[in-house]
Design an enzyme around this catalytic site. Structure first.
Site, short mmCIF file in Angstrom:
data_model
loop_
_atom_site.label_atom_id
_atom_site.label_comp_id
_atom_site.label_asym_id
_atom_site.label_seq_id
_atom_site.Cartn_x
_atom_site.Cartn_y
_atom_site.Cartn_z
N CYS A 1 2.80 -6.03 15.70
CA CYS A 1 2.13 -5.17 16.69
C CYS A 1 0.63 -5.49 16.64
O CYS A 1 0.04 -5.52 15.56
CB CYS A 1 2.37 -3.71 16.37
SG CYS A 1 4.13 -3.30 16.27
N GLU B 1 0.82 -1.21 0.00
CA GLU B 1 0.00 0.00 0.00
C GLU B 1 0.85 1.26 0.00
O GLU B 1 1.92 1.28 0.58
CB GLU B 1 -0.85 0.04 1.28
CG GLU B 1 -1.81 -1.09 1.38
CD GLU B 1 -2.62 -1.04 2.65
OE1 GLU B 1 -2.44 -0.11 3.46
OE2 GLU B 1 -3.43 -1.95 2.83
N CYS C 1 4.68 -7.54 7.58
CA CYS C 1 5.66 -7.15 8.60
C CYS C 1 5.74 -8.23 9.64
O CYS C 1 4.72 -8.80 10.04
CB CYS C 1 5.24 -5.83 9.25
SG CYS C 1 6.44 -5.23 10.47
#
Ligand code: SAH
Ligand code: SF4
Length: 342
Positions: free
Chosen positions: A92, A62, A88
């Site tokens: 998180c 993106e 990733c």
């Protein structure tokens, strides 16, 4: 060559100063872009636009364009937010990209092609404050899309050098920001190799106990080490480091965290940037209220630390990290908005 100075060209056919037989001859061996398709959505009355790009192997990434009009002609700002990895590995829990997991590293070309996308699309052509070849002072690139840039440092640094190159886009290093979840050796490499690029550190918690949950890479490089690396960067480069702090209602927005953050950020060249959480679909968390953000900001300010609150652009197009990608996962990309070559 002409293409280098014409970033608005959208295909080989736009390079009309090359003879047609030459264009046809190179077409088989030369890919104009590493992006094979893009799906673009607009928000904020066209001031924000987000693209999901499909790469040659089907991976999707993106990028986002944000325009901030100024009061006078030419005084606005344009920011392009790009991805450094497909997915990733940092994971998180509040981040859509982190939830989707790691795909692969992006090449320098795939990183630069996201920027070029916005030079070819209508967006920059429609009265933007920056145009290729024009004044560049209000044009910024931020590595705040998908991925952890310092887990792909060699290729990200190569992409920064390509973006810098005066024969290409000529974007000054001072207009480029790398945002990291706290990869300490990568921050030290930035000091040596890219001292003019801005550094943002995603802190999100002032104690190791909480940061281990919110930014799991903290188990490897805890708060004290990350802040020490930020201080080294500021001391060596004399550049202000931005400490990013996503405010999650009832999770990291209490007075103790504010006091801890103010202490970590004071006494050196830092700045705190507060971002109300943009909740991911199905998230158990929500963003801190506007009043809560104001009182958190006031507590940091009382500690003598400069604070800003980031506006949350593009909520209706899921502009937070990885969200649009998550929504489209497993489905073909909708049709591309036609390219305009300005
Ligand atoms: N991996 C790098 C850069 C990409 S994320 C990093 O973490 O810094 C860019 C920023 O977007 C980070 O500060 C990240 O914490 C923030 N972010 C991720 N998901 C978000 C969400 N749902 N709402 C608000 N900010 C988010
Ligand atoms: Fe990765 Fe940054 Fe998302 Fe964390 S916030 S999962 S480091 S992209």
């Amino acid at each position: 060559m002409s293409g280098a100075h014409r970033p608005t060209a959208g295909s080989l056919d736009d390079l009309t100063d090359l003879p047609r037989p030459l264009r046809e001859a190179v077409a088989d061996d030369f890919a104009f872009s590493s992006i094979v398709a893009s799906h673009t959505l607009e928000a904020d009355g066209g001031l924000t636009a987000k693209a999901v790009h499909e790469l040659r192997d089907g991976q999707r990434i993106e990028s986002v364009l944000m325009r901030y009009p100024g009061r006078n002609a030419g005084s606005g700002r344009t920011t392009v937010c790009i991805s450094s990895q497909a997915g990733c590995a940092v994971a998180c829990p509040f981040c859509a990209t982190g939830q989707a997991g790691f795909g692969r590293q992006l090449t320098p070309g795939e990183i630069v092609d996201q920027v070029l996308h916005w030079h070819r699309a209508p967006w920059l052509a429609l009265g933007a404050d920056w145009r290729p070849g024009g004044g560049r002072s209000h044009y910024n690139i931020v590595f705040m899309g998908m991925g952890e840039p310092l887990n792909n440092a060699d290729r990200v640094f190569a992409a920064v050098r390509l973006l810098n190159d005066p024969a290409r886009l000529g974007i000054g290093a001072r207009h480029i920001t790398v945002s990291t979840s706290g990869v300490v050796p990568g921050i030290d490499r930035m000091i040596e190799e890219l001292p003019q690029v801005n550094l943002a550190i995603s802190l999100h918690a002032a104690t190791d106990e909480l940061r281990n949950e919110l930014v799991p890479i903290n188990r490897k490089w805890p708060v004290a080490e990350v802040v020490a690396a930020g201080r080294r960067f500021a001391a060596r480069t004399r550049r202000r480091v931005s400490l990013e702090y996503v405010l999650i209602d009832g999770v990291n927005d209490d007075a103790d965290q504010a006091a801890g953050l103010a202490e970590l950020a004071s006494g050196w060249l830092s700045h705190v940037n507060l971002i109300p959480l943009n909740p991911t679909p199905g998230s158990r968390w929500s963003g801190t209220s506007a009043a809560g953000v104001r009182s958190f900001a006031a507590m940091i300010e009382r500690g003598g630390v400069p604070v800003t609150v980031r506006d949350t652009r593009g909520r209706e197009i899921e502009a937070a990290c990885g969200q649009l990608h998550a929504q489209l996962a497993g489905r073909p990309l909708p049709a591309e908005i036609p390219l305009v070559t300005a």
